[in-house]
Design a protein around this motif. Structure first.
Motif, PDB file in Angstrom:
ATOM      1  N   HIS A 226       0.863  -0.992   0.060  1.00 51.04           N
ATOM      2  CA  HIS A 226      -0.091   0.013   0.059  1.00 51.04           C
ATOM      3  C   HIS A 226       0.944   1.069   0.003  1.00 51.04           C
ATOM      4  O   HIS A 226       1.490   1.582   1.060  1.00 51.04           O
ATOM      5  CB  HIS A 226      -0.829  -0.061   1.409  1.00 51.04           C
ATOM      6  CG  HIS A 226      -1.987   0.892   1.250  1.00 51.04           C
ATOM      7  ND1 HIS A 226      -1.883   2.134   1.546  1.00 51.04           N
ATOM      8  CD2 HIS A 226      -3.279   0.992   0.860  1.00 51.04           C
ATOM      9  CE1 HIS A 226      -3.050   2.874   1.817  1.00 51.04           C
ATOM     10  NE2 HIS A 226      -3.816   2.255   1.227  1.00 51.04           N
ATOM     11  N   ARG A 229       0.853   3.898   2.537  1.00 55.79           N
ATOM     12  CA  ARG A 229       1.281   3.223   3.993  1.00 55.79           C
ATOM     13  C   ARG A 229       2.982   3.273   3.996  1.00 55.79           C
ATOM     14  O   ARG A 229       3.330   3.688   5.114  1.00 55.79           O
ATOM     15  CB  ARG A 229       0.862   2.182   4.209  1.00 55.79           C
ATOM     16  CG  ARG A 229      -0.642   2.045   5.037  1.00 55.79           C
ATOM     17  CD  ARG A 229      -1.195   0.750   5.331  1.00 55.79           C
ATOM     18  NE  ARG A 229      -2.697   0.669   4.993  1.00 55.79           N
ATOM     19  CZ  ARG A 229      -3.448  -0.242   4.663  1.00 55.79           C
ATOM     20  NH1 ARG A 229      -2.662  -1.476   4.310  1.00 55.79           N
ATOM     21  NH2 ARG A 229      -4.774  -0.076   4.446  1.00 55.79           N
ATOM     22  N   ASP A 274       2.986 -10.822   8.493  1.00 56.16           N
ATOM     23  CA  ASP A 274       1.833 -10.152   9.089  1.00 56.16           C
ATOM     24  C   ASP A 274       0.825  -9.660   7.845  1.00 56.16           C
ATOM     25  O   ASP A 274       0.902  -8.691   7.541  1.00 56.16           O
ATOM     26  CB  ASP A 274       1.833  -8.993   9.835  1.00 56.16           C
ATOM     27  CG  ASP A 274       0.811  -8.547  10.330  1.00 56.16           C
ATOM     28  OD1 ASP A 274      -0.345  -9.118  10.281  1.00 56.16           O
ATOM     29  OD2 ASP A 274       0.618  -7.696  11.261  1.00 56.16           O
TER      30      ASP A 274
HETATM   31  C1  LIG Z   1      -2.173  -6.028   9.808  1.00 59.87           C
HETATM   32  S1  LIG Z   1      -1.055  -5.108   8.601  1.00 59.87           S
HETATM   33  C2  LIG Z   1       0.563  -5.280   9.589  1.00 59.87           C
HETATM   34  C3  LIG Z   1       0.626  -4.368  10.689  1.00 59.87           C
HETATM   35  C4  LIG Z   1       2.195  -4.429  11.255  1.00 59.87           C
HETATM   36  N1  LIG Z   1       2.545  -5.655  11.507  1.00 59.87           N
HETATM   37  C5  LIG Z   1       2.052  -3.395  12.324  1.00 59.87           C
HETATM   38  O1  LIG Z   1       2.605  -4.073  13.660  1.00 59.87           O
HETATM   39  O2  LIG Z   1       1.866  -2.181  12.443  1.00 59.87           O
HETATM   40  C6  LIG Z   1      -0.952  -5.920   7.137  1.00 59.87           C
HETATM   41  C7  LIG Z   1      -0.263  -5.156   6.135  1.00 59.87           C
HETATM   42  O3  LIG Z   1       0.201  -5.926   5.068  1.00 59.87           O
HETATM   43  C8  LIG Z   1       0.144  -5.245   3.840  1.00 59.87           C
HETATM   44  N2  LIG Z   1      -0.096  -6.256   2.514  1.00 59.87           N
HETATM   45  C9  LIG Z   1      -1.028  -7.082   2.401  1.00 59.87           C
HETATM   46  N3  LIG Z   1      -0.743  -7.938   1.291  1.00 59.87           N
HETATM   47  C10 LIG Z   1       0.519  -7.443   1.123  1.00 59.87           C
HETATM   48  C11 LIG Z   1       1.511  -7.903  -0.171  1.00 59.87           C
HETATM   49  N4  LIG Z   1       1.034  -8.822  -0.916  1.00 59.87           N
HETATM   50  N5  LIG Z   1       2.741  -7.284  -0.134  1.00 59.87           N
HETATM   51  C12 LIG Z   1       3.063  -6.258   0.810  1.00 59.87           C
HETATM   52  N6  LIG Z   1       2.291  -6.044   1.928  1.00 59.87           N
HETATM   53  C13 LIG Z   1       0.949  -6.734   1.977  1.00 59.87           C
HETATM   54  C14 LIG Z   1      -1.316  -4.428   3.875  1.00 59.87           C
HETATM   55  O4  LIG Z   1      -1.384  -3.301   2.969  1.00 59.87           O
HETATM   56  C15 LIG Z   1      -1.349  -3.932   5.513  1.00 59.87           C
HETATM   57  O5  LIG Z   1      -0.684  -2.825   5.798  1.00 59.87           O
END
Ligand SMILES: C[S@@+](CC[C@H](N)C(=O)[O-])C[C@H]1O[C@@H](n2cnc3c(N)ncnc32)[C@H](O)[C@@H]1O
Lengths: 512, 621
Positions: A226, A229, A274
């Motif tokens: 994203h 972000r 995550d």
């Molecule tokens: C639950 S959040 C992570 C939170 C983080 N661990 C924290 O402690 O703040 C998951 C993130 O993974 C990203 N995401 C999802 N699929 C992804 C991908 N294929 N490649 C990179 N990022 C991805 C999403 O945009 C989201 O911001």
């Protein structure tokens, strides 16, 4: 100019301008602020943190020893309107770039702060308010987790502590983190791998030349697909003095994996995923190219069909450090995700696969006061504390009732007598004096009786002033009112170093 | 972190029963796994950690058995049953595997379709192979334990009745008993915790891995080797620098966990980071030489001392060494691995200024014996180990009454002339004494000067008595963490820092002046009580009410965390049915703060405007 050390690792003796400080108002109420000495602000007092518990101009927070209790100041929040409108608009413009991250305060870039500091006008000295205080504490991953601008779900302290402990993350390790989200885990993991800044070892060539060769600096490789972000996190990381230790990459790791341009990056020892579908990222986390059979087993038909890697001409590169045992943790809220992840891990030859969940809670500690002395008071139980107290109270009530009935009777008698006397046409004056005498005696009798409810309440209130409530009652503890009963499932696994026939032959030769 | 087995280090072996065995692995020695067999240390030295080996019985029955690396696919296939065997990896070819994927027995019965558990009879008599026969089989060395299991299974009459489900379970259960396998694991904090927990959990106060992680987080423990050496406002004492105070009744486990996070737990492993094969080669070849070098150190040092006079030089803590005569000589217990072959620099023990741990202990010497698993023997520390300079220790007597501790009292100084006239051995003694004193004085003085970044306590002692003395030594913004197996001591501690008590304390400290001028006590009931307290009672009573200064800590909290572990198998995923009970394990956490001096606190609290009036007015500005 050498960069400043991050306030997360070495906050110094006191707060300084341009660096992150945290204003702690209550246990879970903290406000992060890049402290600024500039007057470039809506307020005459310069930059101000406005809270429910008072206003705190940065001038009162700067150059203070960490941990200082800061008193709130009187800040005219009314007269800023014209200036603030303009400010609001500016922020709005910025916000568009920042996407879904409206709270960008802590993420303001350093250059912004520096620029602001250059403006000339004087900051008005703030007057201390009559109430309100806060504490100025240095940032840590724990405080940051409590006050960071939320853009996603974040990993909280009990989870990340266990994850980093169980993954054996140590200073000097390289850790892959995806997705970065709001950066909570990023901050915890950079603390775990930190063992010095790259610019440090470049500084004094002579003494560290030898050391540098051998010393590997810990580093966090953070991936987030994203874009806003990723951008926002990059800003925060920079304003926290961590940019030389964290590499944020805007990328879809399912499709594009983890390798970076430089050959020796990420060279990871540890991985934390995550992501909604960690199993889709796992195929990129191997030491050698996985066989088609394995790839088939790992990809789930629907989602993965399209991006099963075509046989490319690109030579295989592993994002893993070939010289270390790789440790991984995936963090998923649902059990179905766990099943898929674990099965992919098995297919890819990971070992020591295990799943755990962390159940954490805080305790509330308080003193529970029970007893009749608490009647009418707040925060206590006013029932009798003992059987004896109950009996005594019942007696008192009975005694009062009796006396009261007695009094009633006297009154009735009087009324009757008066009526009779009237009938008889006698003078009333004598009767009155007589009654007075009698009822006076009754009243005196009442005074000797147990107090009325009204009196008791009055007394309880009076007594309160001389009681030491802080040590009264029974000390008890209980679980806090709201608990997180489930955060996520943690899947752990290990990938040992690769061990080939030649390796084995060599080892045999060496050790016999 | 080591990724492969090195000589003269502690490693853990996990046996089929799940039990851990800790071995200090020396080359050319036999490692005996009891009923599972014996093999030579050379067979696993230099091999990666986390590999599982199978002991293959030799036909001649004399030489030590061959070891076979069990590939991941085989391990998984066994755990899953044949239906779920993952495909063999491409990389498997590189592993000396023997082709077998999964258990023969499971393979053979793979066709058995799901059947009802109802028909299965769990009767030991249905196993036709007797215990004696099994023993016979084992003695005959009929291959690995796998064969035995296969035979048992084959002889099990009810085998066809078993469902796939229970068959997998059965296989697993049998393998625990008869498989001759072990997994080589690095001995790190997690492993050590698991190991001690199984045997003598009380020795580490029943600490669990999750609690250790939480302690280190809340204490903000991290590597501070590059922290600045800063002087506090008083111009003398140090502030910060990544220094933590520790009270450790876990035999050093807490200390070790913190040291790991600070990057000072493991002896340096440059070669590994360097990565080149040659470097590794060189290092391992150098090992024996190294050992002799270490034994030489004392003599070498003494000479330096004599020629250089009062130069700040340390022998490998000779007094401590003498105190523990039962310890092995350094060459055997330690893993000396200096980065250079040159005679090493002589750095005084406990002399690091940043990234340090200071252990406060109730006896003459701290009990941190678990550090021996990481190559650090407190009785005989190796100067090359990072803990040699970064781990300091101070006894409670030294901290509170240093002048009563003999080692703090300066030994007599001799003039150069007098020195010259001494016999060389006496002169050596003289310098040794002075150096010991210098070390003690330096460490005690700097500890008493405070400015620590954090305080971590895991002890059976009354914590309030510790906090009373030690909290002032923690810098503003520093972190306090107290671990206790039980909630009650921490609940009590929390109560000593309660809001009400703090208010009462402040009223006692600063209340009397206001009493004359205003009638604030109406809203501050504690005032009255405390007036009585101050007027009528001795200090003793105050100490009961205020065993600690409640204004020095912010946000005191008690928490606990527990990891719940799961079995993850296809269609059979659930939490483990049983786990360890015992202590829940709690943490008290807080931040050291610097309260506004001499002022009654004021707050714009959300508890209603009414209450605000009183205390507010009491704020002298
Ligand atoms: C639950 S959040 C992570 C939170 C983080 N661990 C924290 O402690 O703040 C998951 C993130 O993974 C990203 N995401 C999802 N699929 C992804 C991908 N294929 N490649 C990179 N990022 C991805 C999403 O945009 C989201 O911001």
């Amino acid at each position: 100019m050498t960069p400043q050390p991050s306030p997360f690792f070495d906050p110094g003796a006191q707060s300084v301008a341009g660096s992150l400080g945290v204003l702690q108002l209550k246990r879970d109420h903290l406000i992060p602020a890049i402290l600024s000495a500039s007057s470039d602000s809506d307020y005459a007092e310069g930059h101000v943190e406005n809270t429910r518990f008072g206003s705190y101009p940065h001038s009162t927070l700067l150059n203070q020893p960490w941990g200082t209790q800061v008193l709130a100041s009187v800040v005219d929040t009314g007269s800023r309107s014209s200036k603030s409108k303009k400010r609001k608009r500016d922020e709005g413009d910025e916000g568009e770039n920042g996407g879904d991250a409206p709270t960008a305060k802590a993420g303001q870039s350093k250059s912004e702060v520096v620029k602001a500091e250059r403006s000339r006008s004087e900051v008005v000295k703030a007057a201390t308010a009559s109430s309100g205080f806060a504490h100025l504490v240095p940032p840590t991953p724990e405080t940051w987790t409590l006050c960071l601008p939320h853009r996603t779900q974040v990993v909280y302290t009990p989870d990340y502590s266990y994850i980093l402990q169980r993954l054996r993350v140590r200073p000097g390790d390289h850790i892959i983190e995806a997705g970065a989200g709001s950066g909570s885990f990023t901050h915890a993991s950079v603390r775990a791998v930190f063992n010095g800044y790259p610019w440090e070892s470049n500084a004094d060539e002579e003494t560290t030349a030898k050391k540098r060769e051998s010393k590997r600096e810990g580093h966090v490789y953070s991936y987030e697909y994203h874009a806003p972000r990723a951008e926002q996190l990059q800003k925060e990381i920079a304003s926290h003095g961590l940019d030389s230790l964290v590499t944020v990459t805007n990328r879809d790791v399912y499709g594009d994996g983890f390798c970076l341009d430089s050959e020796d990056e990420p060279n990871a020892d540890v991985i934390f995923l995550d992501l909604p579908a960690p199993w889709q990222a796992l195929k990129h986390l191997t030491r050698s190219p996985p066989s088609p059979a394995v790839l088939n087993a790992v990809s789930d038909a629907s989602a993965d069909a399209s991006d099963t890697p075509q046989p490319t001409s690109k030579p295989f590169r592993s994002p893993l450090n070939p010289k270390s045992t790789t440790r991984i943790c995936t963090f998923s809220p649902c059990i179905e995700q766990v099943t898929k992840t674990v099965s992919a891990l098995r297919s890819l030859g990971w070992l020591e696969i295990g799943m755990s969940e962390i159940q954490a809670k805080r305790l509330e500690v308080r003193r529970e006061r029970v007893g009749l002395q608490e009647e009418g008071l707040r925060g206590a139980n006013p029932t009798a504390a003992t059987v004896q107290e109950a009996v005594q109270r019942l007696r008192d009530v009975e005694d009062r009732a009796k006396a009261f009935h007695g009094l009633q009777k006297v009154k009735q008698d009087q009324v009757m007598r008066r009526a009779e006397a009237k009938k008889r046409g006698e003078k009333t004056a004598a009767a009155t004096s007589e009654t007075n005498g009698k009822s006076g005696a009754a009243k005196a009798k009442l005074d000797a009786l147990p107090p009325s409810k009204h009196d008791r309440l009055e007394r309880a209130k009076r007594d309160l002033e001389r009681r030491a409530l802080f040590k009264e009652g029974r000390l008890v503890h209980r679980t806090e009112p709201e608990i997180k009963t489930h955060t996520s499932y943690l899947v752990f696994a290990i990938l040992p170093r690769e061990w080939s026939r030649e390796d084995e032959d060599k080892a045999r030769k060496k050790w016999g | 972190m080591h990724s492969y087995v090195r000589p003269n280090t502690h490693i853990a072996l996990r046996l089929p029963s799940g039990q851990l065995k800790i071995v200090e692995i020396a080359p050319n020695t036999n490692i005996n796994l009891g009923k599972y067999g014996t093999f030579s240390s050379n067979q696993i030295l230099g091999r990666p950690y986390y590999l599982t080996f199978e002991l293959l019985d030799k036909d001649d029955g004399k030489s030590s058995p061959e070891l076979r690396v069990v590939p991941a696919s085989e391990l998984h296939a066994e755990a899953l049953g044949s239906d779920y065997a993952p495909p063999a990896e491409a990389t498997d070819e590189s592993v000396p595997a023997e082709g077998a994927t999964g258990f023969d027995i499971v393979g053979e019965d793979g066709e058995v379709i799901m059947r009802n558990n109802r028909l299965t009879v769990d009767d030991p008599s249905r196993q036709t192979l007797s215990m004696e026969e099994i023993e016979e089989l084992k003695k005959a060395g009929a291959g690995s334990g796998k064969d035995i299991i296969a035979r048992i299974m084959a002889s099990h009459m009810g085998i066809e009745e078993k469902t796939q489900f229970s068959l997998a379970k059965y296989t697993l259960r049998k393998s625990r008993k008869y498989m001759k396998r072990f997994t080589v694991l690095p001995l790190d904090i997690g492993m050590l915790t698991e190991y001690v927990t199984e045997k003598e959990a009380y020795k580490i106060m029943e600490l669990r891995e999750e609690t250790l992680g939480l302690i280190c987080s809340w204490a903000n423990v991290h590597c501070a080797s590059s922290s600045r050496i800063l002087t506090a406002e008083d111009g003398v004492s140090q502030i910060g620098g990544g220094r933590w105070l520790v009270v450790d009744d876990t035999g050093g486990l807490v200390t070790a966990a913190m040291a790991e996070k600070m990057g000072i737990l493991y002896p340096p492993t440059e070669e590994e980071m360097e990565g080149s094969e040659e470097a590794e080669e060189a290092a391992t070849e150098a090992a024996p030489q190294e050992a002799t070098l270490t034994t030489n150190v004392p003599t070498e040092t003494t000479e330096t001392v004599e020629s250089n006079g009062t130069q700040d030089v340390m022998v490998a803590d000779t007094e401590a060494g003498a105190a523990s005569t039962t310890q092995n000589p350094p060459a055997e217990t330690s893993e000396p691995r200096p980065s250079t072959r040159k005679p090493r620099q002589h750095i005084p023990q406990m002399s690091a200024q940043a990234n340090t741990l200071t252990v406060l202990h109730p006896n003459n010497q701290p009990n941190i014996s678990h550090l021996k698993y990481f190559g650090f023997d407190t009785g005989n520390p190796v100067p090359t180990h990072p803990l040699y300079t970064h781990l300091k220790s101070v006894s409670w007597l030294q901290l509170l009454h240093p002048e009563e501790d003999p080692s703090y009292i300066e030994p007599e100084t001799l003039t150069d002339d007098a020195l010259a006239n001494l016999k060389s051995s006496k002169r050596g003694n003289y310098y040794k004494k002075r150096r010991r004193w210098e070390k003690t004085k330096r460490v005690v003085d700097e500890t008493r000067a405070g400015g620590f970044d954090g305080l971590v306590i895991a002890t059976g002692m009354e914590t309030k008595t510790i906090l009373k003395e030690v909290i002032p030594l923690v810098r503003g913004g520093g972190k306090i963490v107290v671990y206790s197996p039980n909630a009650e001591p921490l609940v009590e501690l929390c109560d000593y820092y309660s809001k009400d008590r703090r208010a009462a304390y402040i009223a006692r400290e600063f209340g009397p002046q206001q009493n004359g001028t205003s009638k604030k006590m109406k809203t501050e009931p504690e005032d009255d009580e405390d007036d009585e307290g101050t007027n009528s009672t001795e200090n003793g009573d105050d100490d009961d009410d205020f065993p600690v200064n409640p204004t020095l800590l912010l946000a005191p909290s008690v928490q606990t965390a527990r990891a719940r572990h799961w079995q993850v198998l296809p269609q059979r995923t659930h939490p483990f049915m049983t786990s360890r009970g015992g202590a829940e394990g709690y943490l008290f956490t807080a931040t050291r703060v610097l309260p506004v001096e001499g002022k009654v606190e004021a707050r714009g609290h959300g508890r209603g405007k009414k209450r605000k009036v009183g205390p507010d007015a009491a704020v002298p500005s």
